[in-house]
Design a protein around this motif. Sequence first.
Motif, PDB file in Angstrom:
ATOM      1  N   CYS A 207       0.838  -1.208   0.000  1.00  0.00           N
ATOM      2  CA  CYS A 207       0.000   0.000   0.000  1.00  0.00           C
ATOM      3  C   CYS A 207       0.865   1.248   0.000  1.00  0.00           C
ATOM      4  O   CYS A 207       0.645   2.191  -0.772  1.00  0.00           O
ATOM      5  CB  CYS A 207      -0.923   0.016   1.219  1.00  0.00           C
ATOM      6  SG  CYS A 207      -2.213  -1.216   1.237  1.00  0.00           S
ATOM      7  N   HIS A 272      -6.516   4.333   4.643  1.00  0.00           N
ATOM      8  CA  HIS A 272      -6.114   4.140   3.247  1.00  0.00           C
ATOM      9  C   HIS A 272      -7.275   3.637   2.394  1.00  0.00           C
ATOM     10  O   HIS A 272      -7.454   4.076   1.248  1.00  0.00           O
ATOM     11  CB  HIS A 272      -4.945   3.152   3.172  1.00  0.00           C
ATOM     12  CG  HIS A 272      -3.619   3.787   3.405  1.00  0.00           C
ATOM     13  ND1 HIS A 272      -2.491   3.076   3.709  1.00  0.00           N
ATOM     14  CD2 HIS A 272      -3.236   5.090   3.374  1.00  0.00           C
ATOM     15  CE1 HIS A 272      -1.467   3.894   3.858  1.00  0.00           C
ATOM     16  NE2 HIS A 272      -1.904   5.120   3.669  1.00  0.00           N
ATOM     17  N   ALA A 273      -8.066   2.722   2.918  1.00  0.00           N
ATOM     18  CA  ALA A 273      -9.193   2.178   2.156  1.00  0.00           C
ATOM     19  C   ALA A 273     -10.168   3.288   1.778  1.00  0.00           C
ATOM     20  O   ALA A 273     -10.661   3.347   0.632  1.00  0.00           O
ATOM     21  CB  ALA A 273      -9.896   1.095   2.965  1.00  0.00           C
ATOM     22  N   ILE A 276      -8.316   5.970  -0.678  1.00  0.00           N
ATOM     23  CA  ILE A 276      -8.005   5.459  -2.008  1.00  0.00           C
ATOM     24  C   ILE A 276      -9.262   5.247  -2.834  1.00  0.00           C
ATOM     25  O   ILE A 276      -9.244   5.340  -4.072  1.00  0.00           O
ATOM     26  CB  ILE A 276      -7.164   4.161  -1.908  1.00  0.00           C
ATOM     27  CG1 ILE A 276      -6.182   4.085  -3.086  1.00  0.00           C
ATOM     28  CG2 ILE A 276      -8.045   2.937  -1.860  1.00  0.00           C
ATOM     29  CD1 ILE A 276      -5.126   5.173  -3.084  1.00  0.00           C
ATOM     30  N   LEU A 277     -10.402   4.977  -2.177  1.00  0.00           N
ATOM     31  CA  LEU A 277     -11.673   4.910  -2.898  1.00  0.00           C
ATOM     32  C   LEU A 277     -12.041   6.273  -3.479  1.00  0.00           C
ATOM     33  O   LEU A 277     -12.518   6.380  -4.609  1.00  0.00           O
ATOM     34  CB  LEU A 277     -12.778   4.420  -1.959  1.00  0.00           C
ATOM     35  CG  LEU A 277     -12.976   2.907  -1.845  1.00  0.00           C
ATOM     36  CD1 LEU A 277     -14.036   2.603  -0.796  1.00  0.00           C
ATOM     37  CD2 LEU A 277     -13.364   2.303  -3.188  1.00  0.00           C
ATOM     38  N   TYR A 280      -9.784   6.878  -6.428  1.00  0.00           N
ATOM     39  CA  TYR A 280     -10.216   6.080  -7.576  1.00  0.00           C
ATOM     40  C   TYR A 280     -11.376   6.761  -8.303  1.00  0.00           C
ATOM     41  O   TYR A 280     -11.460   6.718  -9.545  1.00  0.00           O
ATOM     42  CB  TYR A 280     -10.632   4.691  -7.099  1.00  0.00           C
ATOM     43  CG  TYR A 280     -11.079   3.768  -8.212  1.00  0.00           C
ATOM     44  CD1 TYR A 280     -10.151   3.140  -9.037  1.00  0.00           C
ATOM     45  CD2 TYR A 280     -12.441   3.515  -8.426  1.00  0.00           C
ATOM     46  CE1 TYR A 280     -10.555   2.293 -10.058  1.00  0.00           C
ATOM     47  CE2 TYR A 280     -12.855   2.664  -9.448  1.00  0.00           C
ATOM     48  CZ  TYR A 280     -11.915   2.059 -10.256  1.00  0.00           C
ATOM     49  OH  TYR A 280     -12.325   1.228 -11.275  1.00  0.00           O
ATOM     50  N   SER A 363      -5.259   2.089  -7.698  1.00  0.00           N
ATOM     51  CA  SER A 363      -5.908   2.168  -6.390  1.00  0.00           C
ATOM     52  C   SER A 363      -6.632   0.873  -6.023  1.00  0.00           C
ATOM     53  O   SER A 363      -6.821   0.582  -4.836  1.00  0.00           O
ATOM     54  CB  SER A 363      -6.907   3.328  -6.369  1.00  0.00           C
ATOM     55  OG  SER A 363      -6.260   4.553  -6.659  1.00  0.00           O
ATOM     56  N   LEU A 367      -6.576  -0.837  -2.421  1.00  0.00           N
ATOM     57  CA  LEU A 367      -7.801  -1.126  -1.676  1.00  0.00           C
ATOM     58  C   LEU A 367      -7.818  -2.575  -1.195  1.00  0.00           C
ATOM     59  O   LEU A 367      -8.087  -2.840  -0.011  1.00  0.00           O
ATOM     60  CB  LEU A 367      -9.013  -0.849  -2.548  1.00  0.00           C
ATOM     61  CG  LEU A 367     -10.389  -1.160  -1.925  1.00  0.00           C
ATOM     62  CD1 LEU A 367     -10.621  -0.302  -0.695  1.00  0.00           C
ATOM     63  CD2 LEU A 367     -11.484  -0.943  -2.963  1.00  0.00           C
ATOM     64  N   LEU A 371      -7.662  -3.713   2.781  1.00  0.00           N
ATOM     65  CA  LEU A 371      -8.690  -4.542   3.385  1.00  0.00           C
ATOM     66  C   LEU A 371      -8.120  -5.876   3.860  1.00  0.00           C
ATOM     67  O   LEU A 371      -8.504  -6.405   4.910  1.00  0.00           O
ATOM     68  CB  LEU A 371      -9.836  -4.784   2.391  1.00  0.00           C
ATOM     69  CG  LEU A 371     -10.636  -3.545   1.990  1.00  0.00           C
ATOM     70  CD1 LEU A 371     -11.683  -3.899   0.952  1.00  0.00           C
ATOM     71  CD2 LEU A 371     -11.295  -2.908   3.202  1.00  0.00           C
TER      72      LEU A 371
END
Length: 373
Positions: A207, A272-273, A276-277, A280, A363, A367, A371
């Motif tokens: 990541c 980060h999740a 990064i969404l 994206y 991304s 992701l 996760l």
Amino acid sequence: DSLFLTHVRPEKVNSLYAWGHVGIAITTVAITWLYNRVMDLVSRITLLIGTQFILLLSILLFRQLIPSDSAQASEWLYFGLVIWLRVCSRLSIMMFFSFAGDYFTSHDAKRLYSYIAGGLAVGDIIAGTLIRQSVSILGSANMLYICIGFLAAGIGFSLYIHQIATPVTQPENSSDTEITTKTSLKEIISQSYIGLVFLVVLIGLMCFVIIDFQMKIVAKNTYPNSTDLAIFFGNFYMYAGMLKIVFQFLVVEFLLRQFGIINCLMILPGIHAIMILVFYSTGYGFFAGSTLLIIASANFFRIILSDSLDLPSRELLFLPLPSSIRVRAQAIMGGMIIPFGQGISGLLIISLSTFGMLLFQYSLFVLFSALGG
């Protein structure tokens, strides 16, 4: 980094950045293999001091290879230098925490590691100040002498601690009596607990590398002028260092005490999740005017949390282990698992670029990694 960026052709910087991670991985694994081979042959303090002295001599050799007329030097010399300096940095941090583990119990480490790791943030600010004040006088190449001085100081501090401090005696139990001082690599990796720690570190590093790459490419596209780009990075790392210190000394100990090590290790992947969404979505026209702000924010959290919270939390996971296993597991993580993750990430970036994937599409890998971690 400044020597690398100013002496490598612009069209090769992006590809060499990704290949640099592969080079760091291969070099670090080779050095760690040698480090583990020597570990059983000499005392801990001899190994620590000897390794720092060899690193010192290697940087001195690089400095002598850089000619006074830098235009005559091959760009591969600077590529090798930037790889070696990062290997030296990673090896030094690994040796520090391995050495510190000899003198702290798990209870003491949980109270103090967050403050000790704060030295990384303080070092960022001090180094930045030294660079601004010294580079115009000494020149970029001669700044390597400052690195040599820091390694020499590390040797002195190691000797001083060895003389005045007493290592913590490991409690004896039934499991310890079955472990010899020469714990094999197979024994380390076969333990499920250590394997899970290694896996979490590996996923997290993938990541980090991809997010850092995305930010630098977006920043380069946003600020095509080298001066503007340098100002952006200067401000970015300066403010990140300042906030890292505040977070380190005021928040980390509270988080570790209130939520525990495992929950603290889940904070950064969660951030980060989410971030990064959002990044994206910029590939489909959403938040298009804030692309750099979004990915820079994700990297901003990475810098603040990775050293101040994730690093001490990971090291705390090793302290309950018997000494013979702990020392080798820390060496394997810092010298093999982390560089392996960097190398895989570099190859992944090269592959994605080769197949024509767009930057925002990277991304998806971040992701899934976040996760999974």
